[in-house]
Design a protein around this motif. Structure first.
Motif, mmCIF file in Angstrom:
data_model
loop_
_atom_site.group_PDB
_atom_site.id
_atom_site.type_symbol
_atom_site.label_atom_id
_atom_site.label_comp_id
_atom_site.label_asym_id
_atom_site.label_seq_id
_atom_site.Cartn_x
_atom_site.Cartn_y
_atom_site.Cartn_z
ATOM 1 N N ARG A 31 0.862 -1.180 0.000
ATOM 2 C CA ARG A 31 0.000 0.000 0.000
ATOM 3 C C ARG A 31 0.893 1.224 0.000
ATOM 4 N N TYR A 32 0.782 2.017 -1.059
ATOM 5 C CA TYR A 32 1.582 3.231 -1.203
ATOM 6 C C TYR A 32 0.702 4.420 -0.827
ATOM 7 N N CYS A 33 0.999 5.045 0.286
ATOM 8 C CA CYS A 33 0.240 6.202 0.717
ATOM 9 C C CYS A 33 0.791 7.439 0.004
ATOM 10 N N ASN A 34 -0.084 8.189 -0.618
ATOM 11 C CA ASN A 34 0.247 9.353 -1.435
ATOM 12 C C ASN A 34 0.739 8.938 -2.819
ATOM 13 N N THR A 40 4.544 8.783 0.901
ATOM 14 C CA THR A 40 4.966 9.280 2.208
ATOM 15 C C THR A 40 5.031 8.146 3.222
ATOM 16 N N LEU A 41 4.487 6.981 2.814
ATOM 17 C CA LEU A 41 4.448 5.817 3.683
ATOM 18 C C LEU A 41 4.169 4.603 2.799
ATOM 19 N N ILE A 42 4.832 3.487 3.084
ATOM 20 C CA ILE A 42 4.551 2.231 2.388
ATOM 21 C C ILE A 42 4.239 1.194 3.460
ATOM 22 N N ILE A 76 -5.006 -2.593 9.718
ATOM 23 C CA ILE A 76 -3.576 -2.879 9.566
ATOM 24 C C ILE A 76 -2.706 -1.655 9.811
ATOM 25 N N PHE A 77 -3.307 -0.475 9.761
ATOM 26 C CA PHE A 77 -2.546 0.739 10.014
ATOM 27 C C PHE A 77 -2.376 1.019 11.507
ATOM 28 N N THR A 78 -3.115 0.296 12.367
ATOM 29 C CA THR A 78 -3.017 0.516 13.817
ATOM 30 C C THR A 78 -3.119 -0.792 14.604
ATOM 31 N N ALA A 117 3.532 2.331 19.547
ATOM 32 C CA ALA A 117 2.859 3.399 18.792
ATOM 33 C C ALA A 117 3.575 3.665 17.472
ATOM 34 N N SER A 118 4.879 3.404 17.427
ATOM 35 C CA SER A 118 5.642 3.650 16.199
ATOM 36 C C SER A 118 5.215 2.739 15.050
ATOM 37 N N LEU A 119 4.492 1.654 15.343
ATOM 38 C CA LEU A 119 3.991 0.767 14.305
ATOM 39 C C LEU A 119 2.722 1.331 13.656
ATOM 40 N N HIS A 120 2.092 2.268 14.322
ATOM 41 C CA HIS A 120 0.854 2.855 13.818
ATOM 42 C C HIS A 120 1.141 3.902 12.753
ATOM 43 N N ALA A 121 0.329 3.890 11.707
ATOM 44 C CA ALA A 121 0.444 4.871 10.629
ATOM 45 C C ALA A 121 -0.609 5.952 10.857
ATOM 46 N N PRO A 122 -0.184 7.198 11.026
ATOM 47 C CA PRO A 122 -1.155 8.275 11.255
ATOM 48 C C PRO A 122 -2.161 8.377 10.106
ATOM 49 N N ALA A 123 -3.427 8.602 10.452
ATOM 50 C CA ALA A 123 -4.496 8.682 9.451
ATOM 51 C C ALA A 123 -4.190 9.729 8.383
ATOM 52 N N ALA A 124 -3.564 10.817 8.770
ATOM 53 C CA ALA A 124 -3.259 11.887 7.816
ATOM 54 C C ALA A 124 -2.280 11.435 6.734
#
Length: 165
Positions: A31-34, A40-42, A76-78, A117-124
């Motif tokens: 999943r490629y964010c942006n 900005t996140l994979i 999966i993001f949190t 918490a570092s494993l979580h991907a911020p919703a933004a």
């Protein structure tokens, strides 16, 4: 991506690109964010059924690989629980993920612990998301590769009275 969570001006080094390609060939959904050109996140996932192998790439020096019990995954993001976690630079974290044994292997991690918490991907940072599922062949590659290692490793367990123990 750079340390300020902005798209990088240069691509990943060749070794990281090769490892990320190996992860994709191993059957991970990426999943490629942006978008795929300047994410900005994979986030990569491989679903074993009772577990999901997960990798979150924020930056070349900020990569977290994990195995998460699916009973504790609502997003999966949190993820909230992990049974294995490896946080390091891209080369080390991706190698560790590729070397993680099959979930049923005797050496596979099974002890649950709270996910950091570092494993979580911020919703933004999650959208827009471009999802790249593996090909049908790649989807089975990890299972076949690690399954073969599982059979080989468990066949070496000493037998008692002709029965594997």
């Amino acid at each position: 991506m750079n340390a300020n969570n902005q798209p990088a001006d240069v691509p990943f080094p060749a070794e990281v690109d090769e490892l990320l390609t190996a992860v994709a060939r191993d059957g991970f959904t990426l999943r490629y964010c942006n978008g795929t050109h300047q994410p900005t996140l994979i986030v990569g996932t491989y679903d074993w059924g009772p577990f999901v192998d997960l990798v979150v790439i924020r930056d070349i020096d900020e990569v977290i690989s994990a195995r998460v019990p699916t009973t504790d995954v609502t997003d999966i993001f949190t993820p909230e629980v992990v049974v294995w976690l490896y946080a390091s630079n891209a080369q080390q974290a991706l190698r560790a993920l590729l070397e993680l044994p099959h979930p049923w292997h005797p050496d596979a991690p099974t002890t649950p612990a709270p996910a950091p918490a570092s494993l979580h991907a911020p919703a933004a940072r999650q959208s827009p998301v471009t999802v790249r599922p593996p090909s049908a062949w790649a989807a089975r590659a990890r299972q076949l590769r690690l399954g073969a290692a599982l059979v080989t490793d468990t066949a070496e367990i000493p037998q008692r009275n002709g029965v594997n123990t």
